[in-house]
Design a protein around this motif. Sequence first.
Motif, PDB file in Angstrom:
ATOM      1  N   LEU A  40       2.991  -2.918   7.576  1.00  0.00           N
ATOM      2  CA  LEU A  40       2.826  -4.440   7.123  1.00  0.00           C
ATOM      3  C   LEU A  40       2.242  -4.434   5.723  1.00  0.00           C
ATOM      4  CD1 LEU A  40       1.873  -5.996  10.524  1.00  0.00           C
ATOM      5  CD2 LEU A  40       4.138  -6.444   9.273  1.00  0.00           C
ATOM      6  N   GLY A  41       1.117  -3.632   5.471  1.00  0.00           N
ATOM      7  CA  GLY A  41       0.346  -3.548   4.299  1.00  0.00           C
ATOM      8  C   GLY A  41       1.180  -3.203   2.956  1.00  0.00           C
ATOM      9  N   MET A  42       1.883  -2.388   3.322  1.00  0.00           N
ATOM     10  CA  MET A  42       2.773  -1.757   2.338  1.00  0.00           C
ATOM     11  C   MET A  42       3.795  -2.722   1.829  1.00  0.00           C
ATOM     12  SD  MET A  42       1.791   1.175   1.157  1.00  0.00           S
ATOM     13  CE  MET A  42      -0.022   0.398   1.496  1.00  0.00           C
ATOM     14  N   GLN A  43       4.266  -3.778   2.728  1.00  0.00           N
ATOM     15  CA  GLN A  43       5.179  -4.899   2.585  1.00  0.00           C
ATOM     16  C   GLN A  43       4.365  -5.766   1.823  1.00  0.00           C
ATOM     17  OE1 GLN A  43       7.036  -6.294   6.118  1.00  0.00           O
ATOM     18  NE2 GLN A  43       8.894  -5.492   5.384  1.00  0.00           N
ATOM     19  N   LYS A  44       3.277  -6.137   1.860  1.00  0.00           N
ATOM     20  CA  LYS A  44       2.365  -6.985   1.128  1.00  0.00           C
ATOM     21  C   LYS A  44       2.279  -6.477  -0.282  1.00  0.00           C
ATOM     22  CE  LYS A  44      -0.794  -9.548   3.090  1.00  0.00           C
ATOM     23  NZ  LYS A  44       0.019 -10.858   3.427  1.00  0.00           N
ATOM     24  N   LEU A  45       2.177  -5.321  -0.484  1.00  0.00           N
ATOM     25  CA  LEU A  45       2.021  -4.931  -1.932  1.00  0.00           C
ATOM     26  C   LEU A  45       3.737  -5.015  -2.556  1.00  0.00           C
ATOM     27  CD1 LEU A  45      -0.321  -1.939  -1.475  1.00  0.00           C
ATOM     28  CD2 LEU A  45      -0.793  -4.107  -2.298  1.00  0.00           C
ATOM     29  N   GLY A  46       4.435  -5.215  -1.822  1.00  0.00           N
ATOM     30  CA  GLY A  46       5.872  -5.409  -2.434  1.00  0.00           C
ATOM     31  C   GLY A  46       6.780  -4.269  -2.285  1.00  0.00           C
ATOM     32  N   LYS A  47       6.497  -3.130  -1.343  1.00  0.00           N
ATOM     33  CA  LYS A  47       7.354  -2.151  -1.261  1.00  0.00           C
ATOM     34  C   LYS A  47       8.494  -2.505  -0.519  1.00  0.00           C
ATOM     35  CE  LYS A  47       3.735  -0.324  -3.465  1.00  0.00           C
ATOM     36  NZ  LYS A  47       3.875  -0.130  -5.027  1.00  0.00           N
ATOM     37  N   THR A  48       9.724  -1.711  -0.456  1.00  0.00           N
ATOM     38  CA  THR A  48      10.680  -1.626   0.582  1.00  0.00           C
ATOM     39  C   THR A  48      10.201  -0.542   1.553  1.00  0.00           C
ATOM     40  OG1 THR A  48      12.349  -2.244  -1.007  1.00  0.00           O
ATOM     41  CG2 THR A  48      12.976  -0.803   1.067  1.00  0.00           C
ATOM     42  N   VAL A  49      10.059  -0.777   2.854  1.00  0.00           N
ATOM     43  CA  VAL A  49       9.197   0.075   3.784  1.00  0.00           C
ATOM     44  C   VAL A  49      10.211   0.394   4.993  1.00  0.00           C
ATOM     45  CG1 VAL A  49       7.167   0.615   5.066  1.00  0.00           C
ATOM     46  CG2 VAL A  49       7.087  -1.011   2.970  1.00  0.00           C
ATOM     47  N   THR A  50      10.218   1.674   5.385  1.00  0.00           N
ATOM     48  CA  THR A  50      10.887   1.857   6.452  1.00  0.00           C
ATOM     49  C   THR A  50       9.774   2.605   7.657  1.00  0.00           C
ATOM     50  OG1 THR A  50      13.060   2.506   5.591  1.00  0.00           O
ATOM     51  CG2 THR A  50      12.644   3.143   7.949  1.00  0.00           C
ATOM     52  N   VAL A  51       9.768   2.159   8.848  1.00  0.00           N
ATOM     53  CA  VAL A  51       8.778   2.726   9.787  1.00  0.00           C
ATOM     54  C   VAL A  51       9.556   3.321  10.972  1.00  0.00           C
ATOM     55  CG1 VAL A  51       8.551   0.499  11.055  1.00  0.00           C
ATOM     56  CG2 VAL A  51       6.916   2.411  11.404  1.00  0.00           C
ATOM     57  N   LEU A 200      -6.687   0.961   3.756  1.00  0.00           N
ATOM     58  CA  LEU A 200      -5.570  -0.324   3.314  1.00  0.00           C
ATOM     59  C   LEU A 200      -6.606  -1.347   2.539  1.00  0.00           C
ATOM     60  CD1 LEU A 200      -3.683  -1.497   6.324  1.00  0.00           C
ATOM     61  CD2 LEU A 200      -2.763  -0.461   4.383  1.00  0.00           C
ATOM     62  N   ARG A 201      -7.891  -1.322   2.651  1.00  0.00           N
ATOM     63  CA  ARG A 201      -8.645  -1.923   1.882  1.00  0.00           C
ATOM     64  C   ARG A 201      -8.809  -1.348   0.555  1.00  0.00           C
ATOM     65  NH1 ARG A 201     -15.144  -3.633   3.297  1.00  0.00           N
ATOM     66  NH2 ARG A 201     -15.125  -1.230   3.264  1.00  0.00           N
ATOM     67  N   ALA A 202      -8.971  -0.119   0.473  1.00  0.00           N
ATOM     68  CA  ALA A 202      -9.162   0.777  -0.571  1.00  0.00           C
ATOM     69  C   ALA A 202      -8.110   0.636  -1.576  1.00  0.00           C
ATOM     70  CB  ALA A 202      -9.441   2.232  -0.340  1.00  0.00           C
ATOM     71  N   VAL A 203      -6.653   0.475  -1.166  1.00  0.00           N
ATOM     72  CA  VAL A 203      -5.642   0.282  -2.041  1.00  0.00           C
ATOM     73  C   VAL A 203      -5.202  -0.995  -2.335  1.00  0.00           C
ATOM     74  CG1 VAL A 203      -4.763   2.701  -1.340  1.00  0.00           C
ATOM     75  CG2 VAL A 203      -4.025   0.613  -0.103  1.00  0.00           C
ATOM     76  N   ASN A 204      -6.240  -1.908  -1.961  1.00  0.00           N
ATOM     77  CA  ASN A 204      -6.107  -3.252  -2.243  1.00  0.00           C
ATOM     78  C   ASN A 204      -4.841  -4.033  -1.604  1.00  0.00           C
ATOM     79  OD1 ASN A 204      -8.231  -3.412  -4.206  1.00  0.00           O
ATOM     80  ND2 ASN A 204      -6.855  -2.442  -5.399  1.00  0.00           N
ATOM     81  N   ALA A 205      -4.691  -3.561  -0.298  1.00  0.00           N
ATOM     82  CA  ALA A 205      -3.815  -4.180   0.611  1.00  0.00           C
ATOM     83  C   ALA A 205      -4.495  -5.351   1.565  1.00  0.00           C
ATOM     84  CB  ALA A 205      -2.819  -3.175   1.647  1.00  0.00           C
ATOM     85  N   THR A 206      -3.835  -6.591   1.185  1.00  0.00           N
ATOM     86  CA  THR A 206      -4.620  -7.497   1.957  1.00  0.00           C
ATOM     87  C   THR A 206      -4.540  -7.527   3.444  1.00  0.00           C
ATOM     88  OG1 THR A 206      -4.311  -9.194   0.299  1.00  0.00           O
ATOM     89  CG2 THR A 206      -4.987 -10.116   2.065  1.00  0.00           C
TER      90      THR A 206
END
Length: 279
Positions: A40-51, A200-206
Motif C-alpha cells: 500500500l505504501g509503494m502504491q501511495k508513492l505512485g509505483k506499480t506494485v505486485t504482492v 515507510l516513514r523514512a522513505v516518505n510513504a504516508t
Amino acid sequence: MSNEDLQQIQGLVTAAKTVLVLTHSNPSIDVMASVLAIYLGMQKLGKTVTVAMESAPLVEVSNLVGIDKVVTSLGGGKNLTLSYKPYAAGDFEKVLYPGDSDDPNAGFKLIIVPKDGITPDVNNFSFSFSGGTGAADLIFVVDTLEPQQLGALYSTELFPAIPVQNVINIDNHDPNKDYGKFNLVEPDAASISEITAFFLRAVNATLDADIAGNLYQGLQQATNNFSSPKTGAATFEAAAICKRAIPKTQPVSTPTPVGGAIPEDWTQPKIFRGGGGNV
C-alpha cells in the motif's frame, strides 16, 4: 544504518517504477501486515506494485487491507525472447532489424549474422516469454531467510547473484543470509511490523489508516498484545506512529510500557537499526 545508506535506499525507492513484494508461504499476521503495508505504501508513492507469496492467504490474515491483491504466481510476460544454446561469446557478430515494411506480406524479420566458420543449427533456437509480473525495478523480500524460501516464486532471473542489487531484505531473524543490496535485518526487533513502520516513514510513504491499521495488528500479534519480553521502546514508538494515523473513531487498544509514562524521545524521528553485511 548510516545517513548515506538511507539516502541510497531513498534513491532506489524513488527511481523504481515497478515494485514486487514477496514473502514465504503461510506468513503470520505480523509478516502479512508488513507485506501489505509495503504494498500500500509503494502504491501511495505512485509505483506499480505486485504482492505475491507461494500459498493462498490463511483465514487469520483475511481482515488485513489489501489481502485480496495477493497473487500466488508471478506469471509469464508478454515479451517474446529468442534464445540460442549452446552458444559461445562471438558466435554471432550482430543482429540486424531491417525495419518495418509497408508490404503487409513482408512480415517481421531479424537477421542474425554468424561469425565466419559458424553455421547456426536451427534446432538450437527456442522461444519463451519474459517481462511478466516478476520483472521489477525494486523487490522487497519480507521475513525470508534466503530467497529459496520463497518456494515456487524463487527464480535465478529474480535473484541472479548475491547480493541482489535491487532487493531490500526485511527481517528480524539472526540466520538471515543478507542477500539483498540493503538488509534491514534487526534481530532485536519484536516484530517485522515495527521495522516496516520506520522504513515507510523514512522513505516518505504516508502512513494512512489502512497501512497503520495493518501494522498495528502486526505489532499486537507478534508481541502478544505488547507483553512479549522483546517488546521495547521501538515497539511502542511504532505503535504510537500507527495510532496517530488511525482515526479516533476506529477503536485501537493503547499499549502502555511497564513503569509508567512514555518517554519523550520515543516519539522523535528514528533512523533504522542496521543489519546485514551489505548495509
